[in-house]
Structure formats: structure tokens, C-alpha cells
Design a protein around this motif. Structure first.
Motif, PDB file in Angstrom:
ATOM      1  N   PRO A 119       0.823  -1.212   0.000  1.00 40.17           N
ATOM      2  CA  PRO A 119       0.000   0.000   0.000  1.00 40.17           C
ATOM      3  C   PRO A 119       0.858   1.263   0.000  1.00 40.17           C
ATOM      4  O   PRO A 119       2.033   1.238   0.359  1.00 40.17           O
ATOM      5  CB  PRO A 119      -0.789  -0.108   1.306  1.00 40.17           C
ATOM      6  N   SER A 120       0.238   2.359  -0.411  1.00 38.08           N
ATOM      7  CA  SER A 120       0.882   3.669  -0.354  1.00 38.08           C
ATOM      8  C   SER A 120       0.122   4.532   0.644  1.00 38.08           C
ATOM      9  O   SER A 120      -0.860   4.091   1.251  1.00 38.08           O
ATOM     10  CB  SER A 120       0.870   4.345  -1.727  1.00 38.08           C
ATOM     11  N   HIS A 121       0.535   5.759   0.764  1.00 35.71           N
ATOM     12  CA  HIS A 121      -0.136   6.700   1.664  1.00 35.71           C
ATOM     13  C   HIS A 121      -1.596   6.927   1.267  1.00 35.71           C
ATOM     14  O   HIS A 121      -2.438   7.211   2.127  1.00 35.71           O
ATOM     15  CB  HIS A 121       0.626   8.031   1.678  1.00 35.71           C
ATOM     16  N   VAL A 122      -1.909   6.811  -0.016  1.00 35.65           N
ATOM     17  CA  VAL A 122      -3.272   7.091  -0.469  1.00 35.65           C
ATOM     18  C   VAL A 122      -4.117   5.834  -0.664  1.00 35.65           C
ATOM     19  O   VAL A 122      -5.276   5.936  -1.065  1.00 35.65           O
ATOM     20  CB  VAL A 122      -3.282   7.933  -1.772  1.00 35.65           C
ATOM     21  N   THR A 123      -3.567   4.671  -0.388  1.00 30.45           N
ATOM     22  CA  THR A 123      -4.354   3.448  -0.519  1.00 30.45           C
ATOM     23  C   THR A 123      -5.489   3.494   0.500  1.00 30.45           C
ATOM     24  O   THR A 123      -5.247   3.575   1.708  1.00 30.45           O
ATOM     25  CB  THR A 123      -3.479   2.199  -0.284  1.00 30.45           C
ATOM     26  N   ALA A 124      -6.722   3.458   0.001  1.00 32.32           N
ATOM     27  CA  ALA A 124      -7.893   3.640   0.876  1.00 32.32           C
ATOM     28  C   ALA A 124      -8.144   2.440   1.784  1.00 32.32           C
ATOM     29  O   ALA A 124      -8.427   2.597   2.966  1.00 32.32           O
ATOM     30  CB  ALA A 124      -9.127   3.933   0.029  1.00 32.32           C
ATOM     31  N   ASP A 125      -8.057   1.247   1.234  1.00 30.88           N
ATOM     32  CA  ASP A 125      -8.374   0.032   2.001  1.00 30.88           C
ATOM     33  C   ASP A 125      -7.100  -0.791   2.179  1.00 30.88           C
ATOM     34  O   ASP A 125      -6.624  -1.417   1.236  1.00 30.88           O
ATOM     35  CB  ASP A 125      -9.440  -0.771   1.257  1.00 30.88           C
ATOM     36  N   LEU A 126      -6.570  -0.782   3.380  1.00 32.77           N
ATOM     37  CA  LEU A 126      -5.315  -1.492   3.641  1.00 32.77           C
ATOM     38  C   LEU A 126      -5.498  -2.998   3.729  1.00 32.77           C
ATOM     39  O   LEU A 126      -4.518  -3.734   3.807  1.00 32.77           O
ATOM     40  CB  LEU A 126      -4.658  -0.958   4.916  1.00 32.77           C
ATOM     41  N   THR A 127      -6.742  -3.467   3.706  1.00 32.96           N
ATOM     42  CA  THR A 127      -6.979  -4.913   3.748  1.00 32.96           C
ATOM     43  C   THR A 127      -7.140  -5.497   2.349  1.00 32.96           C
ATOM     44  O   THR A 127      -7.180  -6.708   2.190  1.00 32.96           O
ATOM     45  CB  THR A 127      -8.234  -5.235   4.584  1.00 32.96           C
ATOM     46  N   ALA A 128      -7.227  -4.640   1.343  1.00 34.26           N
ATOM     47  CA  ALA A 128      -7.374  -5.090  -0.042  1.00 34.26           C
ATOM     48  C   ALA A 128      -6.125  -4.727  -0.829  1.00 34.26           C
ATOM     49  O   ALA A 128      -5.357  -3.851  -0.442  1.00 34.26           O
ATOM     50  CB  ALA A 128      -8.602  -4.431  -0.687  1.00 34.26           C
ATOM     51  N   ALA A 129      -5.937  -5.409  -1.927  1.00 34.60           N
ATOM     52  CA  ALA A 129      -4.791  -5.102  -2.786  1.00 34.60           C
ATOM     53  C   ALA A 129      -4.959  -3.710  -3.386  1.00 34.60           C
ATOM     54  O   ALA A 129      -6.059  -3.344  -3.806  1.00 34.60           O
ATOM     55  CB  ALA A 129      -4.685  -6.130  -3.900  1.00 34.60           C
ATOM     56  N   ILE A 137      -0.675   6.288  -8.656  1.00 36.85           N
ATOM     57  CA  ILE A 137       0.513   6.564  -9.475  1.00 36.85           C
ATOM     58  C   ILE A 137       1.130   7.892  -9.069  1.00 36.85           C
ATOM     59  O   ILE A 137       2.342   7.983  -8.843  1.00 36.85           O
ATOM     60  CB  ILE A 137       0.167   6.547 -10.978  1.00 36.85           C
ATOM     61  N   ARG A 138       0.319   8.923  -8.948  1.00 38.70           N
ATOM     62  CA  ARG A 138       0.844  10.245  -8.584  1.00 38.70           C
ATOM     63  C   ARG A 138       1.522  10.215  -7.220  1.00 38.70           C
ATOM     64  O   ARG A 138       2.594  10.796  -7.042  1.00 38.70           O
ATOM     65  CB  ARG A 138      -0.270  11.286  -8.614  1.00 38.70           C
ATOM     66  N   GLU A 139       0.921   9.560  -6.242  1.00 39.85           N
ATOM     67  CA  GLU A 139       1.518   9.470  -4.917  1.00 39.85           C
ATOM     68  C   GLU A 139       2.851   8.726  -4.960  1.00 39.85           C
ATOM     69  O   GLU A 139       3.850   9.167  -4.409  1.00 39.85           O
ATOM     70  CB  GLU A 139       0.559   8.758  -3.950  1.00 39.85           C
ATOM     71  N   ARG A 140       2.855   7.596  -5.626  1.00 41.50           N
ATOM     72  CA  ARG A 140       4.065   6.768  -5.662  1.00 41.50           C
ATOM     73  C   ARG A 140       5.182   7.411  -6.486  1.00 41.50           C
ATOM     74  O   ARG A 140       6.350   7.150  -6.246  1.00 41.50           O
ATOM     75  CB  ARG A 140       3.726   5.379  -6.186  1.00 41.50           C
ATOM     76  N   MET A 141       4.835   8.247  -7.430  1.00 39.72           N
ATOM     77  CA  MET A 141       5.831   8.924  -8.259  1.00 39.72           C
ATOM     78  C   MET A 141       6.202  10.297  -7.706  1.00 39.72           C
ATOM     79  O   MET A 141       7.005  11.015  -8.295  1.00 39.72           O
ATOM     80  CB  MET A 141       5.311   9.085  -9.694  1.00 39.72           C
TER      81      MET A 141
END
Length: 166
Positions: A119-129, A137-141
Motif C-alpha cells: 500500500p501507499s499513503h493514499v491506498t484507501a483500504d489497507l486490507t485489499a490489494a 501513481i501520482r503518490e508513488r511517483m
């Protein structure tokens, strides 16, 4: 002491103060990774170490003894271009091109991170992929700066390779 760079063994320098970026550029003449800020703030020096992103300007070369380093030159060792390299061209994901090698190496790792379920900082559901979205993409880049402002085209290129619409 050796390291594997783009599939080939390379001797590490005797001087333990040599950065990974300087090893690549000054000793091995691999000029893809760029010295932008030399402080780890711009991402122009991004390379992959065992598949993970590393800011090579902040890393000492000797830290990577026995590890595998991939630069933009090594992404497609058979002479063809990596799919992300092709997508950056077709989507005009660069203007001056200075940051492009770091952007592409980072994008390779971004897609691998998402595929691995990290997960990244913006991943909404940490229990799902995590899903490949513009926001992911924007957050990770975000650690890769493009002073020309080609961000929308960079996101479009990464999205195309991931098989999603930008």
C-alpha cells in the motif's frame, strides 16, 4: 568486492566514499541516472536495487556489494525498449528528458509495488490489494520531480503499461 549492474559483474571502488551514482556515471560510464540535486530530493538518480527504488546519489556504492542494480540502460538488455520506455515516448512523457531515466526506473518499481500489494499513503483500504489509479501513481511517483511539468503524460504512460485508463 563486486556488484551486478545490468546483469554484468562490476568491481566496487576501493574508496568507500564513492556514491552509487558516481560509480555508475564516473567509473562505469552509465549516464542514464542523472545528478540533479545530489540531495535525494528530485529522483533523477533513481535506479533499481534488487527491484526496489534507490536514490543513487544518497547511497554509498559499497553498501550494495553482491546485489543486483538495474539502471535505465539495463531495463531492456536485448536492445529493444522496455514497455515503459515505449509508453513514455508515445505519450510524450518527457520534454527536456533530464529526469526521464529516473522517472522510468521509478515507474517500473511503482507497478511492481502495486502488483505485490504494497500500500501507499493514499491506498484507501489497507486490507485489499492496491489498485492502479491516477492517485496511486501520482503518490508513488511524487519523489520524482519533472521541472518541465510532463506529469499528466507520465501518468498516462504508466497507466497504459498497467492496462488502465489514465
Amino acid at each position: 568486492m563486486t556488484v551486478t549492474i545490468n546483469g554484468s559483474p562490476a568491481a566496487l571502488p576501493d574508496d568507500p566514499r564513492v556514491s552509487l551514482l558516481d560509480l555508475l556515471r564516473e567509473h562505469l560510464h552509465l549516464f542514464g541516472a542523472k545528478k540533479g540535486c545530489n540531495q535525494g530530493a528530485c529522483g533523477a538518480c533513481t535506479v533499481l536495487v534488487d527491484g526496489e527504488r534507490v536514490l543513487s546519489c544518497l547511497a554509498l556504492a559499497v553498501q550494495y556489494e553482491g546485489r543486483s542494480i538495474t539502471t535505465v540502460e539495463g531495463l531492456a538488455p536485448q536492445g529493444d525498449m522496455h514497455p515503459l520506455q515505449k509508453a513514455f515516448i508515445s505519450h510524450d512523457g518527457f520534454q527536456c528528458g533530464y529526469c526521464t531515466p529516473g522517472q522510468i526506473c521509478s515507474a517500473v518499481a511503482v507497478l511492481d509495488e502495486i502488483k505485490a500489494g504494497i500500500p501507499s499513503h493514499v491506498t484507501a483500504d489497507l486490507t485489499a490489494a492496491p489498485q492502479v489509479t491516477n492517485m496511486e501513481i501520482r503518490e508513488r511517483m511524487s519523489g520524482n520531480i519533472c521541472r518541465c511539468g510532463a506529469y499528466p503524460n507520465i501518468v498516462a504512460a504508466i497507466s497504459e503499461v498497467a492496462g488502465v485508463k489514465a
